[in-house]
Design a protein around this motif. Structure first.
Motif, short mmCIF file in Angstrom:
data_model
loop_
_atom_site.label_atom_id
_atom_site.label_comp_id
_atom_site.label_asym_id
_atom_site.label_seq_id
_atom_site.Cartn_x
_atom_site.Cartn_y
_atom_site.Cartn_z
N GLY A 56 0.70 -1.35 0.05
CA GLY A 56 0.03 0.00 -0.07
C GLY A 56 0.98 1.35 -0.01
N VAL A 57 1.96 1.32 -0.40
CA VAL A 57 2.88 2.48 -0.28
C VAL A 57 2.34 3.08 -1.58
CG1 VAL A 57 5.29 3.04 -0.94
CG2 VAL A 57 5.00 1.22 0.38
N GLU A 58 2.49 4.26 -1.40
CA GLU A 58 1.73 5.56 -2.47
C GLU A 58 2.79 5.92 -3.71
OE1 GLU A 58 -0.45 8.77 -0.81
OE2 GLU A 58 -0.53 7.73 0.91
N TYR A 59 4.15 5.88 -3.07
CA TYR A 59 4.90 6.31 -4.25
C TYR A 59 6.07 5.40 -4.04
CZ TYR A 59 2.29 10.51 -5.24
OH TYR A 59 1.34 11.55 -5.78
N LEU A 60 6.91 5.15 -5.14
CA LEU A 60 8.11 4.54 -5.03
C LEU A 60 9.12 5.02 -6.18
CD1 LEU A 60 9.94 2.19 -4.26
CD2 LEU A 60 8.75 0.81 -6.11
N THR A 61 10.17 5.43 -5.95
CA THR A 61 10.85 6.37 -6.67
C THR A 61 12.32 5.44 -6.81
OG1 THR A 61 10.11 8.44 -6.51
CG2 THR A 61 12.24 8.33 -7.39
N LEU A 62 12.63 5.28 -8.17
CA LEU A 62 13.71 4.36 -8.25
C LEU A 62 14.87 5.08 -9.31
CD1 LEU A 62 12.23 1.11 -9.52
CD2 LEU A 62 12.80 1.37 -7.28
N TYR A 63 16.12 5.28 -8.53
CA TYR A 63 17.14 6.21 -9.07
C TYR A 63 17.78 5.12 -10.34
CZ TYR A 63 20.74 9.64 -8.91
OH TYR A 63 21.65 10.80 -9.15
N ALA A 64 17.39 5.22 -11.64
CA ALA A 64 17.70 4.37 -12.49
C ALA A 64 18.87 4.80 -13.28
CB ALA A 64 16.58 4.21 -13.49
N PHE A 65 19.07 6.24 -13.57
CA PHE A 65 20.27 6.56 -14.33
C PHE A 65 20.39 8.06 -13.97
CE2 PHE A 65 22.37 8.16 -18.27
CZ PHE A 65 23.28 7.13 -18.52
N SER A 66 21.38 8.37 -13.50
CA SER A 66 21.91 9.86 -12.85
C SER A 66 22.62 10.64 -14.29
CB SER A 66 23.06 9.80 -11.86
OG SER A 66 24.21 9.38 -12.23
N THR A 67 22.63 12.01 -13.91
CA THR A 67 23.22 12.70 -14.99
C THR A 67 24.81 12.48 -14.97
OG1 THR A 67 23.55 14.45 -13.33
CG2 THR A 67 21.58 14.44 -14.79
N GLU A 68 25.43 12.04 -14.01
CA GLU A 68 26.75 11.48 -14.01
C GLU A 68 26.87 10.26 -14.65
OE1 GLU A 68 25.11 12.59 -11.41
OE2 GLU A 68 26.06 14.40 -10.68
N ASN A 69 25.91 9.39 -14.91
CA ASN A 69 26.03 8.15 -15.54
C ASN A 69 26.28 8.27 -17.11
OD1 ASN A 69 23.60 6.28 -13.52
ND2 ASN A 69 25.71 6.70 -13.25
N TRP A 70 26.08 9.45 -17.36
CA TRP A 70 26.36 9.58 -19.02
C TRP A 70 28.06 9.52 -19.31
CZ3 TRP A 70 22.72 9.02 -22.60
CH2 TRP A 70 21.38 9.63 -22.16
N SER A 71 28.78 9.84 -18.35
CA SER A 71 30.19 9.91 -18.36
C SER A 71 30.78 8.36 -18.45
CB SER A 71 30.81 10.80 -17.32
OG SER A 71 30.53 10.11 -16.00
N ARG A 72 29.91 7.31 -18.24
CA ARG A 72 30.31 5.96 -18.23
C ARG A 72 30.57 5.45 -19.60
NH1 ARG A 72 26.59 2.43 -14.07
NH2 ARG A 72 27.19 3.36 -12.00
#
Length: 247
Positions: A56-72
């Motif tokens: 019954g959690v209302e919101y679930l936010t997943l950190y999928a791709f950061s702006t810094e990940n573009w440098s990979r």
């Protein structure tokens, strides 16, 4: 009594945020490439979404791709984008079936056109669902969020839409990408790293942290239950004393 039965349904965090960390290390331990870890993480995502919705959690936010990940490395980024497209395509029907709405936060205009298309379609298909909102943080960082909010606010002040003297924390929040969402009450981070990695810097002001050494591809429903149980055992004071809370 199993772990789920120990979760107090009357004291759930409305919003849980997750930093999904450890895919590369998990793959390395298995003798595979980093993308193998990202592919294997889909099960963890699925189980976490299911567990949160079932509780019954209302919101679930997943950190999928950061702006810094573009440098990979370019090969890894390309593979991640392809994986994102295929995963959204496969999972949209399941989200809809389970009455889960999909939203995104971040600079999604920087994503490949194919990703943007899949996201738009999935968001449109699930827009009327009400059980839970699943938020994907894509090309996101907390500093980017605050900066873009300040820029938009400055433009409105320049236009005379808002007076600078009327700017408050509450009004500023309306310019953040999370406008309309409650701040996360619980942040879960896997892999044992003890930092927030430029994630939801404004929104995490009074969030409870739960850090586990488990690598993300191994995360399952019972691990989310453990995090919520830990959250429910804490005293949240918001700057007050314990005595003030008792009154």
């Amino acid at each position: 009594m199993n772990l789920r039965e120990k979760v107090d349904a009357g004291n759930l965090p409305r919003h849980i945020a997750v930093i999904m960390d450890g895919n590369g290390r998990w793959a390395k331990q298995k003798g595979g490439l980093r993308i193998f870890g990202h592919q294997s993480a889909i099960t963890a995502v699925r189980e976490t979404v299911e567990a949160a919705a079932e509780l019954g959690v209302e919101y679930l936010t997943l950190y999928a791709f950061s702006t810094e990940n573009w440098s990979r490395p370019a090969l890894e980024v390309s593979a991640l984008m392809q994986l994102l497209v295929s995963t959204i395509r496969k999972e949209t029907a399941t989200l809809n079936k389970n009455n889960i709405r999909l939203q995104t936060i971040g600079d999604t205009n920087s994503l490949p056109a194919s990703c943007q298309k899949e996201l738009r379609e999935a968001i449109e298909i699930t827009k009327d669902n009400t059980r839970m909102t699943l938020v994907l943080a894509l090309s996101y960082s907390g500093r980017w969020d605050i900066t873009q909010a300040a820029q938009r606010l400055a433009m409105d002040v320049a236009k005379g839409v808002v007076a600078a003297s009327d700017v408050t924390e509450k009004s500023f929040e309306q310019y953040l990408s999370t406008a309309g969402m409650p701040d996360p009450e619980l942040l879960v981070r896997t892999s044992g790293e003890q930092r927030i990695s430029n994630f939801l810097l404004w929104q995490l002001a009074y969030t409870e942290f739960y850090i586990t050494d488990l690598l993300w591809p191994d995360f399952r429903k019972e691990h989310l239950y453990e995090a919520i149980i830990s959250f429910q055992q804490r005293e949240r004071r918001f700057g007050k004393t314990s005595e003030q809370l008792i009154k």
